[in-house]
Write a protein that holds these residues in place. Structure first.
Motif, PDB file in Angstrom:
ATOM      1  N   THR A 116       0.813  -1.048  -0.096  1.00  0.00           N
ATOM      2  CA  THR A 116       0.047   0.057   0.303  1.00  0.00           C
ATOM      3  C   THR A 116       0.813   1.155  -0.116  1.00  0.00           C
ATOM      4  OG1 THR A 116      -0.168  -0.154   2.605  1.00  0.00           O
ATOM      5  CG2 THR A 116      -2.088  -1.006   1.052  1.00  0.00           C
ATOM      6  N   HIS A 117       2.121   1.197   0.757  1.00  0.00           N
ATOM      7  CA  HIS A 117       2.703   2.268   0.954  1.00  0.00           C
ATOM      8  C   HIS A 117       3.657   2.717  -0.479  1.00  0.00           C
ATOM      9  CE1 HIS A 117       2.870   3.816   5.132  1.00  0.00           C
ATOM     10  NE2 HIS A 117       1.977   3.033   5.191  1.00  0.00           N
ATOM     11  N   PHE A 118       3.895   1.670  -1.215  1.00  0.00           N
ATOM     12  CA  PHE A 118       4.756   1.936  -2.491  1.00  0.00           C
ATOM     13  C   PHE A 118       3.538   2.511  -3.681  1.00  0.00           C
ATOM     14  CE2 PHE A 118       8.827   0.128  -2.275  1.00  0.00           C
ATOM     15  CZ  PHE A 118       9.388   0.944  -3.307  1.00  0.00           C
ATOM     16  N   GLN A 119       2.418   1.963  -3.380  1.00  0.00           N
ATOM     17  CA  GLN A 119       1.501   2.771  -4.440  1.00  0.00           C
ATOM     18  C   GLN A 119       1.543   4.284  -3.984  1.00  0.00           C
ATOM     19  OE1 GLN A 119      -2.205   0.496  -3.611  1.00  0.00           O
ATOM     20  NE2 GLN A 119      -1.398  -1.323  -4.634  1.00  0.00           N
ATOM     21  N   THR A 120       1.373   4.471  -2.643  1.00  0.00           N
ATOM     22  CA  THR A 120       1.437   5.812  -2.318  1.00  0.00           C
ATOM     23  C   THR A 120       2.861   6.686  -2.881  1.00  0.00           C
ATOM     24  OG1 THR A 120       0.030   5.452  -0.300  1.00  0.00           O
ATOM     25  CG2 THR A 120       1.316   7.499  -0.630  1.00  0.00           C
ATOM     26  N   ILE A 121       3.802   6.095  -2.759  1.00  0.00           N
ATOM     27  CA  ILE A 121       5.163   6.499  -3.164  1.00  0.00           C
ATOM     28  C   ILE A 121       5.005   6.818  -4.759  1.00  0.00           C
ATOM     29  CG2 ILE A 121       7.533   5.785  -3.809  1.00  0.00           C
ATOM     30  CD1 ILE A 121       7.567   4.862  -1.092  1.00  0.00           C
ATOM     31  N   LEU A 122       4.539   5.943  -5.624  1.00  0.00           N
ATOM     32  CA  LEU A 122       4.301   6.180  -6.935  1.00  0.00           C
ATOM     33  C   LEU A 122       3.583   7.320  -7.182  1.00  0.00           C
ATOM     34  CD1 LEU A 122       3.720   2.920  -8.355  1.00  0.00           C
ATOM     35  CD2 LEU A 122       5.762   4.032  -8.529  1.00  0.00           C
ATOM     36  N   LYS A 123       2.400   7.731  -6.391  1.00  0.00           N
ATOM     37  CA  LYS A 123       1.569   8.697  -6.657  1.00  0.00           C
ATOM     38  C   LYS A 123       2.550  10.234  -6.403  1.00  0.00           C
ATOM     39  CE  LYS A 123      -2.730   6.165  -5.893  1.00  0.00           C
ATOM     40  NZ  LYS A 123      -3.872   6.097  -5.200  1.00  0.00           N
ATOM     41  N   SER A 124       3.047   9.942  -5.068  1.00  0.00           N
ATOM     42  CA  SER A 124       4.013  10.996  -4.840  1.00  0.00           C
ATOM     43  C   SER A 124       5.001  11.055  -5.719  1.00  0.00           C
ATOM     44  CB  SER A 124       4.606  10.665  -3.447  1.00  0.00           C
ATOM     45  OG  SER A 124       3.619  10.654  -2.477  1.00  0.00           O
ATOM     46  N   LYS A 125       5.561  10.451  -6.358  1.00  0.00           N
ATOM     47  CA  LYS A 125       6.674  10.789  -7.512  1.00  0.00           C
ATOM     48  C   LYS A 125       5.990  11.335  -8.590  1.00  0.00           C
ATOM     49  CE  LYS A 125       9.921   6.825  -6.677  1.00  0.00           C
ATOM     50  NZ  LYS A 125      10.510   5.562  -6.944  1.00  0.00           N
ATOM     51  N   THR A 126       4.724  10.907  -9.133  1.00  0.00           N
ATOM     52  CA  THR A 126       4.193  11.469 -10.131  1.00  0.00           C
ATOM     53  C   THR A 126       4.113  12.769  -9.926  1.00  0.00           C
ATOM     54  OG1 THR A 126       3.437   9.137 -10.882  1.00  0.00           O
ATOM     55  CG2 THR A 126       2.590  11.054 -11.790  1.00  0.00           C
ATOM     56  N   ARG A 127       3.290  13.360  -8.818  1.00  0.00           N
ATOM     57  CA  ARG A 127       2.836  14.484  -8.434  1.00  0.00           C
ATOM     58  C   ARG A 127       4.175  15.329  -8.523  1.00  0.00           C
ATOM     59  NH1 ARG A 127      -0.569  12.210  -4.807  1.00  0.00           N
ATOM     60  NH2 ARG A 127       0.906  12.520  -2.989  1.00  0.00           N
ATOM     61  N   ALA A 128       5.352  15.104  -7.749  1.00  0.00           N
ATOM     62  CA  ALA A 128       6.357  15.729  -7.981  1.00  0.00           C
ATOM     63  C   ALA A 128       7.061  15.868  -9.349  1.00  0.00           C
ATOM     64  CB  ALA A 128       7.688  14.889  -7.054  1.00  0.00           C
ATOM     65  N   VAL A 129       7.056  15.118 -10.099  1.00  0.00           N
ATOM     66  CA  VAL A 129       7.503  15.122 -11.452  1.00  0.00           C
ATOM     67  C   VAL A 129       6.608  16.142 -12.256  1.00  0.00           C
ATOM     68  CG1 VAL A 129       7.805  14.311 -13.733  1.00  0.00           C
ATOM     69  CG2 VAL A 129       8.680  12.908 -11.646  1.00  0.00           C
ATOM     70  N   ARG A 130       5.163  16.182 -11.844  1.00  0.00           N
ATOM     71  CA  ARG A 130       4.469  16.997 -12.492  1.00  0.00           C
ATOM     72  C   ARG A 130       4.747  18.480 -12.125  1.00  0.00           C
ATOM     73  NH1 ARG A 130      -0.006  13.163 -12.120  1.00  0.00           N
ATOM     74  NH2 ARG A 130      -0.704  14.263 -10.185  1.00  0.00           N
ATOM     75  N   THR A 152       4.266  12.091 -20.113  1.00  0.00           N
ATOM     76  CA  THR A 152       5.826  12.195 -19.825  1.00  0.00           C
ATOM     77  C   THR A 152       5.930  11.953 -18.275  1.00  0.00           C
ATOM     78  OG1 THR A 152       5.953  13.750 -21.718  1.00  0.00           O
ATOM     79  CG2 THR A 152       7.858  13.786 -19.893  1.00  0.00           C
ATOM     80  N   ALA A 153       5.378  12.481 -17.195  1.00  0.00           N
ATOM     81  CA  ALA A 153       5.607  12.348 -16.197  1.00  0.00           C
ATOM     82  C   ALA A 153       5.668  10.867 -15.628  1.00  0.00           C
ATOM     83  CB  ALA A 153       4.621  13.191 -15.041  1.00  0.00           C
ATOM     84  N   THR A 154       4.566  10.171 -16.059  1.00  0.00           N
ATOM     85  CA  THR A 154       4.373   8.573 -15.877  1.00  0.00           C
ATOM     86  C   THR A 154       5.549   8.097 -16.317  1.00  0.00           C
ATOM     87  OG1 THR A 154       1.754   8.828 -16.119  1.00  0.00           O
ATOM     88  CG2 THR A 154       3.166   6.798 -16.412  1.00  0.00           C
ATOM     89  N   SER A 155       6.056   8.332 -17.738  1.00  0.00           N
ATOM     90  CA  SER A 155       6.970   7.472 -18.194  1.00  0.00           C
ATOM     91  C   SER A 155       8.219   7.862 -17.388  1.00  0.00           C
ATOM     92  CB  SER A 155       7.424   8.095 -19.574  1.00  0.00           C
ATOM     93  OG  SER A 155       6.176   7.772 -20.438  1.00  0.00           O
ATOM     94  N   MET A 156       8.567   9.048 -16.817  1.00  0.00           N
ATOM     95  CA  MET A 156       9.791   9.346 -15.899  1.00  0.00           C
ATOM     96  C   MET A 156       9.892   8.408 -14.784  1.00  0.00           C
ATOM     97  SD  MET A 156       9.937  13.495 -16.731  1.00  0.00           S
ATOM     98  CE  MET A 156      11.450  13.912 -16.081  1.00  0.00           C
ATOM     99  N   VAL A 157       8.489   8.364 -14.066  1.00  0.00           N
ATOM    100  CA  VAL A 157       8.394   7.687 -12.848  1.00  0.00           C
ATOM    101  C   VAL A 157       8.537   6.285 -13.313  1.00  0.00           C
ATOM    102  CG1 VAL A 157       6.762   6.935 -11.162  1.00  0.00           C
ATOM    103  CG2 VAL A 157       6.963   9.318 -11.590  1.00  0.00           C
ATOM    104  N   VAL A 158       8.207   5.768 -14.078  1.00  0.00           N
ATOM    105  CA  VAL A 158       8.597   4.214 -14.639  1.00  0.00           C
ATOM    106  C   VAL A 158      10.007   4.029 -14.701  1.00  0.00           C
ATOM    107  CG1 VAL A 158       8.205   2.572 -16.318  1.00  0.00           C
ATOM    108  CG2 VAL A 158       6.477   3.899 -15.842  1.00  0.00           C
ATOM    109  N   VAL A 159      10.765   4.914 -15.440  1.00  0.00           N
ATOM    110  CA  VAL A 159      12.239   4.783 -15.541  1.00  0.00           C
ATOM    111  C   VAL A 159      12.797   4.955 -14.196  1.00  0.00           C
ATOM    112  CG1 VAL A 159      14.292   5.846 -16.501  1.00  0.00           C
ATOM    113  CG2 VAL A 159      12.221   5.869 -17.805  1.00  0.00           C
ATOM    114  N   LEU A 160      12.492   5.706 -13.553  1.00  0.00           N
ATOM    115  CA  LEU A 160      12.716   5.844 -11.767  1.00  0.00           C
ATOM    116  C   LEU A 160      12.819   4.724 -11.331  1.00  0.00           C
ATOM    117  CD1 LEU A 160      11.645   9.436 -10.951  1.00  0.00           C
ATOM    118  CD2 LEU A 160      14.054   8.685 -10.738  1.00  0.00           C
ATOM    119  N   THR A 161      11.688   4.124 -11.294  1.00  0.00           N
ATOM    120  CA  THR A 161      11.365   3.114 -10.584  1.00  0.00           C
ATOM    121  C   THR A 161      12.116   1.576 -10.972  1.00  0.00           C
ATOM    122  OG1 THR A 161       9.197   3.737 -10.116  1.00  0.00           O
ATOM    123  CG2 THR A 161       9.437   1.536  -9.513  1.00  0.00           C
ATOM    124  N   TYR A 162      12.160   1.620 -12.301  1.00  0.00           N
ATOM    125  CA  TYR A 162      12.713  -0.061 -12.402  1.00  0.00           C
ATOM    126  C   TYR A 162      14.175   0.367 -13.325  1.00  0.00           C
ATOM    127  CZ  TYR A 162       8.020  -1.776 -11.790  1.00  0.00           C
ATOM    128  OH  TYR A 162       6.986  -2.235 -11.292  1.00  0.00           O
TER     129      TYR A 162
END
Length: 220
Positions: A116-130, A152-162
């Motif tokens: 659950t917390h990693f889902q929140t982190i993904l959302k936080s990363k995406t908000r920060a990139v936006r 683009t924000a989503t793509s950047m978070v995908v690269v960050l995560t993986y």
């Protein structure tokens, strides 16, 4: 002095656990190995952390705190120089707790709290990139419409995560060792920000290439 001893032991347990998890992967590190590395009894370890998940959760809490502190700075990014520093620092935090990303799917399948917390982190990363893209847009460093910004924000978070998983697949024996950190983090920041190239103002595009070139480790 006596009252401080348990806190110091608990701190040492976390430090050693983080090092072992990062080196060997969390699934390959038992509490017995951790206690042996610390030269304490398993009972002493269990006194502070009765279950392995409690160790993982404590380390994750530290990661989440450090990450959220940095993500709050995304509002201050105005150009590629700011963005490079922001992304590189973000990758440094991810590297410090890289076992979470190395064994992400396994950890999420076993630990509901992390799931659950990693889902929140993904959302936080995406908000920060936006927020970063908004700031750069307002400053005239890039031009991007709302639809492109979201994708683009989503793509950047995908690269960050993986990104570290990508590095690991290419060189499982060495990719996540400490000596690999400078090059891995530089490549990660480069490829995340490269997604902005089509949208950057000309001078900013040139400057990003210069930053990447200056930070690229020399090859023999």
């Amino acid at each position: 002095m006596v009252k401080k001893a348990p806190r110091r032991t608990a701190e040492r347990i976390l430090e050693v656990s983080l090092d072992l998890f990062n080196r060997f992967g969390e699934p390959n590190v038992s509490t017995t190995l951790i206690s042996a590395e610390l030269r304490i009894s398993p009972g002493n370890l269990y006194y502070h952390y009765p279950a392995k998940d409690e160790l993982i959760n404590a380390l994750f809490d530290r990661y989440e705190t450090a990450l959220n502190e940095l993500l709050g700075a995304s509002d201050n990014v105005r150009n590629v120089e700011d963005a490079w520093f922001f992304m590189h620092t973000l990758f440094e935090i991810i590297w410090q707790y890289r076992f979470l990303y190395r064994d992400l799917n396994d950890l999420l399948s076993k630990n509901r709290r992390l799931e659950t917390h990693f889902q929140t982190i993904l959302k936080s990363k995406t908000r920060a990139v936006r927020a970063m893209l908004d700031g750069m847009g307002r400053a005239g460093a890039l031009c991007m419409d709302a639809g492109d910004q979201e994708a683009t924000a989503t793509s950047m978070v995908v690269v960050l995560t993986y990104w570290l998983s990508f590095e690991y697949v290419q060189d499982p024996r060495h990719a996540l060792e400490p000596e690999s950190a400078p090059a891995a983090l530089q490549r990660g920041a480069h490829h995340v920000l490269h997604l902005l190239m089509p949208y950057l103002e000309d001078a900013q595009r040139v400057h990003l290439r210069q930053i990447v070139g200056a930070d690229t480790p020399a090859t023999a």
